[in-house]
Write a protein that holds these residues in place. Sequence first.
Motif, mmCIF file in Angstrom:
data_model
loop_
_atom_site.group_PDB
_atom_site.id
_atom_site.type_symbol
_atom_site.label_atom_id
_atom_site.label_comp_id
_atom_site.label_asym_id
_atom_site.label_seq_id
_atom_site.Cartn_x
_atom_site.Cartn_y
_atom_site.Cartn_z
ATOM 1 N N ASP A 285 -26.418 -69.878 11.065
ATOM 2 C CA ASP A 285 -27.279 -68.712 10.805
ATOM 3 C C ASP A 285 -26.791 -67.473 11.541
ATOM 4 O O ASP A 285 -26.783 -66.365 10.979
ATOM 5 C CB ASP A 285 -28.724 -69.020 11.186
ATOM 6 C CG ASP A 285 -29.386 -69.997 10.218
ATOM 7 O OD1 ASP A 285 -28.940 -70.070 9.053
ATOM 8 O OD2 ASP A 285 -30.324 -70.697 10.631
ATOM 9 N N GLU A 286 -26.385 -67.641 12.785
ATOM 10 C CA GLU A 286 -25.994 -66.475 13.584
ATOM 11 C C GLU A 286 -24.663 -65.880 13.144
ATOM 12 O O GLU A 286 -24.490 -64.662 13.140
ATOM 13 C CB GLU A 286 -25.955 -66.857 15.069
ATOM 14 C CG GLU A 286 -27.343 -67.121 15.648
ATOM 15 C CD GLU A 286 -27.295 -67.602 17.084
ATOM 16 O OE1 GLU A 286 -26.786 -66.840 17.930
ATOM 17 O OE2 GLU A 286 -27.744 -68.736 17.350
ATOM 18 N N VAL A 287 -23.708 -66.723 12.750
ATOM 19 C CA VAL A 287 -22.427 -66.157 12.322
ATOM 20 C C VAL A 287 -22.536 -65.516 10.945
ATOM 21 O O VAL A 287 -21.895 -64.493 10.659
ATOM 22 C CB VAL A 287 -21.288 -67.204 12.360
ATOM 23 C CG1 VAL A 287 -21.095 -67.729 13.759
ATOM 24 C CG2 VAL A 287 -21.515 -68.334 11.370
ATOM 25 N N VAL A 288 -23.373 -66.088 10.090
ATOM 26 C CA VAL A 288 -23.573 -65.481 8.775
ATOM 27 C C VAL A 288 -24.231 -64.107 8.916
ATOM 28 O O VAL A 288 -23.936 -63.179 8.156
ATOM 29 C CB VAL A 288 -24.422 -66.399 7.871
ATOM 30 C CG1 VAL A 288 -24.830 -65.684 6.590
ATOM 31 C CG2 VAL A 288 -23.646 -67.673 7.529
ATOM 32 N N ALA A 289 -25.067 -63.969 9.918
ATOM 33 C CA ALA A 289 -25.803 -62.715 10.106
ATOM 34 C C ALA A 289 -24.901 -61.536 10.447
ATOM 35 O O ALA A 289 -25.292 -60.379 10.244
ATOM 36 C CB ALA A 289 -26.863 -62.894 11.183
ATOM 37 N N ILE A 290 -23.687 -61.777 10.948
ATOM 38 C CA ILE A 290 -22.821 -60.652 11.320
ATOM 39 C C ILE A 290 -21.994 -60.140 10.143
ATOM 40 O O ILE A 290 -21.343 -59.107 10.239
ATOM 41 C CB ILE A 290 -21.853 -61.015 12.478
ATOM 42 C CG1 ILE A 290 -20.743 -61.958 11.988
ATOM 43 C CG2 ILE A 290 -22.606 -61.580 13.671
ATOM 44 C CD1 ILE A 290 -19.576 -62.083 12.942
ATOM 45 N N LEU A 291 -22.023 -60.859 9.018
ATOM 46 C CA LEU A 291 -21.184 -60.473 7.885
ATOM 47 C C LEU A 291 -21.660 -59.173 7.256
ATOM 48 O O LEU A 291 -22.859 -58.975 7.019
ATOM 49 C CB LEU A 291 -21.185 -61.570 6.824
ATOM 50 C CG LEU A 291 -20.588 -62.938 7.213
ATOM 51 C CD1 LEU A 291 -20.727 -63.911 6.063
ATOM 52 C CD2 LEU A 291 -19.137 -62.806 7.625
#
Length: 772
Positions: A285-291
């Motif tokens: 969830d957190e890495v997807v949020a930076i896209l």
Amino acid sequence: MVASSVLGFPRIGAKRELKKATESYWAGKITSEELFEIGSKIRTENWKLQKDAGVDIIASNDFSFYDQVLDLSLLFNVIPDRYTKYGLSPIDTLFAMGRGLQKPADEAKGIKAIDVTALEMVKWFDSNYHYVRPTFSHSTEFKLNGSKPVDEFLEAKKLGVETRPVLLGPISYLFLGKADKDSLDLDPISLLEKLLPVYIEVLNKLKEAGAKSVQLDEPVLVFDLPQNVQDAYQGAYEKLAKGVAGLDIVLTTYFGDVRPNLKAIANLPVSGFHFDFTRCPEQFDEVVAILKDSQKLSVGIVDGRNVWKNKFGASLKLIQSAVDKVGSDRVIVATSSSLLHTPVDLDNETSLSEEIKGFFSFAKQKLSEVVTLSAKINGSTDAAITKALEENAAYVEARNTSKIINNPEVQKRVAAIDSNMGKRQNAFPARWNKQKAIFKFPLFPTTTIGSFPQTKEIRINRNKFQRGKISAEEYEKFINEEIERVIRFQEEIDLDVLVHGEPERNDMTAYFGEQINGYAFTTNGWVQSYGSRYVRPPVIVGDLSRPKPMSVKESVYAQSITTKHVKGMLTGPITMLRWSFPRDDLDQKTQAYQLSLVLRDEVNDLEAAGIKIIQVDEPALREGLPLRAGAERNAYYDWAAESFRISTSGVADETQIHSHFCYSDLDPNHIKALDADVVSIEYSKKDDPSYISEFKDYPNHVGLGLFDIHSPRIPSKEEFIEKMGKILETYDAAKFWVNPDCGLKTRGWEETKLSLSHMVEAAKYFRGKYAK
């Protein structure tokens, strides 16, 4: 549409063609042109294999004749001066940096003598792969020193294969390096501004050659990075993007959790990111949020570090979550990392049972997994895809119910482990008082780590025995003759503590695994460890137990033919775990405890048979260490050390326990926690004497690895004396053992004889000096 991607493929060849070629070149049996031709053939086969499997994004520049990090050092002219003064060709410079080079002068041909040691070699994150550490100085001048990435991209293009070139990213390259001994005040990351123009130059050349995208690996993002390194990302990648307009950059991480460093990469001008969700699905969830809206997400979901089949059901759920969040056109289904760490092809295995073989997936088979997952997400109704999904569901069920996995007796024994099992009878000072009265070692006692050269004759006879061409009695007679040869040689040069040489052992992990219930073995499951050194890791498939003693017979025979003490030699529980492919359905702590009980029984049997010195090697201890500090790492420190102590604490005070570590950058406090009486540590490539000073107050004894067994060069007596003299400036002579930095299995007899003789002569020199 969701695309499929493989981050890199094994470069060794399906039948270890690369090993045979490089060793033939080193021996002068083939030319460099013949070597390059074999490399080209391996690359061609790899690219075609991936294209035929249907992989959409195929890597290039993932091939190396030695090590991909060393390749980059050569490409960017990060070549210490000591390697440039001999006028070597690029390939010979590469090999000299990786393994050292020693050649006599030839006055008739006007050839000067060459004598240069190898650069430091260390473990690649928490794997058993070793990379050659870049070595920087204040005088390092970055410049493009070749065209390997472009050449290999064009080579694939000529074959009709569109590839995505891969390079280690600039920050990881610097952070994984070190300052040379004449520039110890240098922080490698301070060289970033000087390095970036060379990256821009090579990326532009790739763009001009037709590359549409490039994979820049930044695996150090799974470390605890200093703030200045985190801060370097934004400016560095802005300059790359500006300097190479029109070339998509995919920033790639693997082997762990990037969340603590997420702010450092959240706003980078890259076309996409790759994350490893086999090792850390919790970061999703957190890495997807930076896209950003246009950035792609490469989902590392097919494990590049293990041989178990992918469980499609669980993987498809995560991939679908990615599609739901960012859209199918922005999702790539990928291997978690390069497949460098897996064997090449399961089809080459003919001796595995069909049940066990049905559990495994090697590099070639992982190509199909990546393609199948992407096809299913794309809605494919192809019969082959449907069949693959059905077979995978059957695999998951079969493995869950397999009788080869669970052993109630082993599980019961592990449950009964208590804290007393990990404690010796007394602390080291009391043990040492008893031991020194028995052993009466001189000052600077000399020994080796265990193995002696594995000659062609040894390999031939082992192969004959395995194929039933000679009887067990004939093979035992041959092994005993080899043991006696090694014992007599050690007596001749006057080593103090002997070893039996391990002629019966094919590998320090596989040899024991073959005698432990719960292991499975491949015939051709080779994986590169470093250079031309390949290993064939066994696979832990079930609960582990020892049906009978594994090493007692050879140790007892060796001890019976000499009056000197012979060490019993075992591989420790963490190394057995880490140098195997572990189970993915059981935590590693429990697997380590199962192995510690197996080894405890073996240690006790050796002691009962009269072996008074027992070495339990743990060279892989560092590999199991979680990459980030915190609770998980502290817990590992505890259970890893305890598993070793469980293995070794069932003996009397008078029995001396040794252990060995190599190429591991271990915290001395972790070594101390093992409570071995004597530990031997790789020190041949260390430039920093402060490492040894950390053992100054350590009561137990330390053996320092004084020469590099991975190099064919022979240190002189004077070289040993110089190195020992520097160590003795900070270390207590009374606790100083003298030994090579690792086993001598890969070396030839002549270099072994000379190196060990010089080492013993140096030890005697200091005995005389300290006796005055």
